[in-house]
Design a protein around this motif. Structure first.
Motif, PDB file in Angstrom:
ATOM      1  N   ALA A  31      67.426 -40.929  37.428  1.00  0.00           N
ATOM      2  CA  ALA A  31      66.056 -41.382  37.161  1.00  0.00           C
ATOM      3  C   ALA A  31      65.986 -42.538  36.161  1.00  0.00           C
ATOM      4  CB  ALA A  31      65.230 -40.203  36.662  1.00  0.00           C
ATOM      5  N   ALA A  60      63.445 -46.074  35.317  1.00  0.00           N
ATOM      6  CA  ALA A  60      62.531 -45.940  34.175  1.00  0.00           C
ATOM      7  C   ALA A  60      61.874 -47.281  33.831  1.00  0.00           C
ATOM      8  CB  ALA A  60      63.277 -45.390  32.965  1.00  0.00           C
ATOM      9  N   GLU A  61      62.658 -48.353  33.890  1.00  0.00           N
ATOM     10  CA  GLU A  61      62.099 -49.675  33.545  1.00  0.00           C
ATOM     11  C   GLU A  61      61.141 -50.206  34.615  1.00  0.00           C
ATOM     12  OE1 GLU A  61      65.475 -52.149  31.654  1.00  0.00           O
ATOM     13  OE2 GLU A  61      66.297 -50.197  32.212  1.00  0.00           O
ATOM     14  N   GLU A 114      71.278 -43.221  25.862  1.00  0.00           N
ATOM     15  CA  GLU A 114      71.845 -42.291  24.867  1.00  0.00           C
ATOM     16  C   GLU A 114      73.063 -41.588  25.465  1.00  0.00           C
ATOM     17  OE1 GLU A 114      68.408 -39.818  24.243  1.00  0.00           O
ATOM     18  OE2 GLU A 114      68.971 -38.478  25.885  1.00  0.00           O
ATOM     19  N   ILE A 137      76.425 -45.852  31.729  1.00  0.00           N
ATOM     20  CA  ILE A 137      75.387 -46.717  31.149  1.00  0.00           C
ATOM     21  C   ILE A 137      74.150 -45.855  30.960  1.00  0.00           C
ATOM     22  CG2 ILE A 137      73.952 -48.775  31.461  1.00  0.00           C
ATOM     23  CD1 ILE A 137      76.142 -49.847  33.374  1.00  0.00           C
ATOM     24  N   GLY A 165      72.551 -48.545  26.297  1.00  0.00           N
ATOM     25  CA  GLY A 165      71.545 -49.591  26.481  1.00  0.00           C
ATOM     26  C   GLY A 165      70.786 -49.352  27.763  1.00  0.00           C
TER      27      GLY A 165
END
Ligand code: OAD
Length: 248
Positions: A22, A26-27, A213, A210, A227
């Motif tokens: 997911a 998100a962006e 967190e 990637i 990131g």
């Protein structure tokens, strides 16, 4: 931020496999499931994402999927999705394994996609299996019914259900045979999808995570890049293109 080692591994890779969750959407504005703003903080999966819940209250389950379907139709793929399309064009073999049902990888232009948890834009009858892939069908009816009288359900994997066998086999094969494996924007807690990075690692792949967190998978990864995927992935593609240009 992007290591030279990763760029070289990608440059020499014959096969790359990617697992997305997911977080990659998100962006684009699609909510994730876990974390403080996650869907499962506000909604109960046992009331919305199980077969029993559907039989108990199909109207509620359809309301939830229509809400998410509408949300997804209103957003666009982001630079992370597009970078994966570019990566597919830069390496000889590429498999994009996604847990997402949002169709954003396909809308971005990725081709070799494995959908482990189904696709929210597809539906089928629980009685006769007839497919109803007209995305607007569900938006028009409260509880869509098949010609045979059976209930139509979204073609997504619910809790307690098995993954589509053909998709799982493709995913397992890609993870077993790749040189570089990326785990992107997934918390790595839902199995069997979360076992794919370990399968890749066991078979000698260079494993890269990637995420914004660290996750349950971070400890065994060869590289953890903290990131946003929409920022990191375009950077990786840029570096890889530079490295490939040097070769010729
Ligand atoms: P989760 O919501 O569990 O995890 C999303 C992950 O994305 C978290 O680890 C975040 O830290 C990370 N993240 C958020 N924004 C990010 C960004 N911009 N860039 C990179 N990472 C970011 O979602 P999944 O791991 O996909 O199952 O969840 C797995 C499954 O659980 C889903 O497929 C769904 C759910 O129940 C089914 O529907 C069957």
């Amino acid at each position: 931020m992007i290591s030279e080692k990763l760029v070289q591994k990608l440059k020499n890779a014959k096969s790359v496999a990617v697992l997305t969750g997911a977080g990659i959407s998100a962006e684009s504005g699609v909510p994730t499931f876990r974390g403080s703003e996650g869907l499962w903080k506000k909604f109960k999966p046992e009331e919305l994402a199980t077969f029993d819940a559907f039989i108990r209250n199909p109207e509620l389950v359809w309301e939830w999927y229509n809400y998410r379907r509408k949300l997804i139709q209103e957003v666009k793929p982001n630079p992370g999705h597009y970078a994966l399309v570019e990566l597919e064009n830069l390496v000889p073999n590429f498999t994009l394994i996604t847990q997402n049902v949002d169709n954003l990888h396909r809308r971005a232009g990725s081709r070799n996609i494995v959908e482990l948890h189904g696709n929210i834009e597809k539906n089928y009858c629980i009685k006769c299996g007839k497919r109803y892939d007209d995305v607007n069908l569900a938006l028009e009816m409260k509880v869509p019914k098949c010609d045979c009288g059976g209930l139509i359900r979204p073609d997504v994997v619910w809790f307690g259900e098995l993954l589509p066998v053909d998709q799982w086999e493709k995913a397992e094969e890609a993870a077993s045979n790749c040189d570089v494996f990326f785990s992107i924007g997934t918390s790595g807690v839902v199995y069997p999808a979360a076992s794919l990075p370990q399968i890749a690692k066991r078979n000698g792949a260079y494993t890269v995570e990637i995420n914004i967190e660290r996750t349950d998978l971070s400890w065994f990864m060869d590289e953890v890049i903290i990131g946003k995927s929409g920022e990191i992935l375009p950077e990786i593609v840029k570096k890889l293109k530079e490295a490939l240009a040097q070769k010729s």
